[in-house]
Design an enzyme around this catalytic site. Structure first.
Site, short mmCIF file in Angstrom:
data_model
loop_
_atom_site.label_atom_id
_atom_site.label_comp_id
_atom_site.label_asym_id
_atom_site.label_seq_id
_atom_site.Cartn_x
_atom_site.Cartn_y
_atom_site.Cartn_z
N HIS A 255 29.35 32.13 43.54
CA HIS A 255 29.01 32.30 42.13
C HIS A 255 30.03 31.56 41.29
CE1 HIS A 255 28.07 34.25 38.30
NE2 HIS A 255 26.89 34.49 38.85
N GLU A 311 21.52 37.55 44.23
CA GLU A 311 20.25 37.11 44.80
C GLU A 311 20.00 37.64 46.20
OE1 GLU A 311 18.64 36.29 42.50
OE2 GLU A 311 18.76 34.20 41.86
#
Ligand code: ACO
Length: 374
Positions: A255, A311
């Site tokens: 991320h 996700e």
């Protein structure tokens, strides 16, 4: 020349009251609430109201808001025709959503009214996704159910059946969890578009385009596909190792902001758990794949601090609810459109034109050559 920051990391381009991401502490605040405090309890409508008004609604305000959303759900034939044409070409659902979102211009009285356009977008996104999904399956769309709230009605329009309470609760938790997340790529896109004093429909249409890419909202479908491809625990290490040897990115990991575990992953893991009984083989495989992926990412990308992101567990919770993988990214958009519209309204109220600079690296002294002499 100025130093270049191609990914804009660390650049502060807006002040916002909507959400705050602390990537080192692994904390997320939405509308003043710690993530865990808000998303497991609230309805989607309450979170959207919170983002738009900076406070939770009273009972009466919530009823009014739900009724307003319900009255903006139905899609006219002209938009259904666009979706049917997209289905005939078998376009990805995100492309159909982008086309449907742009066509919402046909539904609003005043495209420059941010309230009407935001309400229309939030209300109509589930209808667009569900209608397109049904066309793509060779079925007719199902009209919205007047008695069902936003999340339950979304599932109803996809399947034609009223969902179980635990499916609705899990979907609300998911939609709330992804409702807003600082200046992520799609939200930034929406703010850039509206910063030119463009309109909300243009802003959300552009935001869908940014969300669709695998580095942003396109990751959960491939994350689940990877687990399916692995199939059993003994395949996890060779398959993931081969992917990393090839230079592939593991979807659902890493991320830009979080250098520790994404707090949304834990909330969604909790939401997903109710669908998988104690000792469930698939659930155990997902957790095993996560651990192998984290170990191998540390081996192949030492020091990059690549952790599980939202996700990976999005895939698990949406799979648990019963949604097919092609609806994962569009369902992300159904949740994030609340945040996009809130940011667009905030940008309109307080922002300036967003216009960064670039360093020129091209030629400077070229001479014009007539076309016959080239
Ligand atoms: N798998 C393998 N390697 C990775 C991954 C990954 N998932 N993520 C980052 N890396 C590697 C990069 O290859 C790079 O390696 P290098 O330094 O040897 O070149 C290093 O880690 C740093 O990566 P960057 O691309 O510079 O990091 P950035 O902050 O730009 O990327 C991103 C963040 C795009 C999310 C990245 O981690 C990624 O591609 N993840 C996979 C896709 C994904 O899950 N996207 C969803 C993100 S969450 C969301 O948007 C809702």
């Amino acid at each position: 020349m100025q130093p270049v920051n191609t990914g804009l990391e660390g650049v502060v381009a807006a002040e916002t009251r909507l959400s705050h991401v602390d990537g080192l502490a692994g904390e997320l605040i939405i509308g003043g609430f710690p993530l865990e405090e808000l998303v497991l309890n609230a309805s989607f409508e309450e979170v959207t109201y919170l983002l738009w008004h900076d406070r939770l609604p009273t009972n009466r305000e919530l009823d009014t808001f739900k009724a307003q959303l319900k009255s903006h759900r139905a899609l006219p034939d002209i938009i259904l025709n666009v979706l049917q044409a997209a289905a005939a070409k078998q376009l990805p659902t995100m492309d159909a959503l982008r086309m449907g979102a742009s066509a919402l211009s046909l539904l609003v009285d005043d495209i420059n009214d941010p309230e009407e356009t935001a309400l229309t977008a939030v209300a109509a996104f589930p209808s667009i996704v569900a209608a397109y999904h049904r066309y793509a399956q060779g079925q007719n769309p199902i009209a919205p159910h007047p008695d069902l709230d936003h999340a339950a009605n979304y599932l109803y329009m996809i399947t034609g059946q009223e969902p179980e309470p635990e499916q609705t609760r899990a979907l609300q938790t998911y939609l709330n969890t992804v409702s807003d997340h600082g200046l992520n790529a799609s939200t930034f896109t929406a703010r850039v578009i509206i910063s030119t004093q463009s309109d909300m429909i243009s802003a959300i249409t552009g935001a869908i385009g940014a969300l669709k890419g695998p580095l942003h909202g396109g990751a959960p479908g491939p994350a689940l596909d990877m687990v399916f491809e692995i199939g059993k625990p003994e395949n996890a290490e060779p398959v993931i190792r081969e992917m990393l040897e090839r230079g592939d990115r593991l979807m659902g990991f890493g991320h830009r902001v979080y250098k520790v575990r994404d707090p949304r992953a834990d909330v969604l893991k909790t939401a997903a758990e109710r669908f998988f009984p104690e000792g469930d083989e698939f659930y155990a495989l997902v957790q095993y794949v996560e651990q192998v992926a984290l170990d191998l990412l540390e081996e192949y990308k030492p020091g990059r601090r690549l952790q599980t992101n939202v996700e990976f567990y999005t895939a698990l919770v949406l799979h648990g609810i019963g949604l097919p993988t092609d609806l994962f990214s569009p369902t992300f958009a159904v949740g994030r459109v609340g945040g996009w519209t809130a940011h667009a309204r905030e940008q309109l109220a307080h922002g300036r034109l967003i216009r960064p600079a670039s360093n020129y690296t091209g030629e400077r002294e070229r001479k014009w050559v007539a076309i016959e002499q080239r």
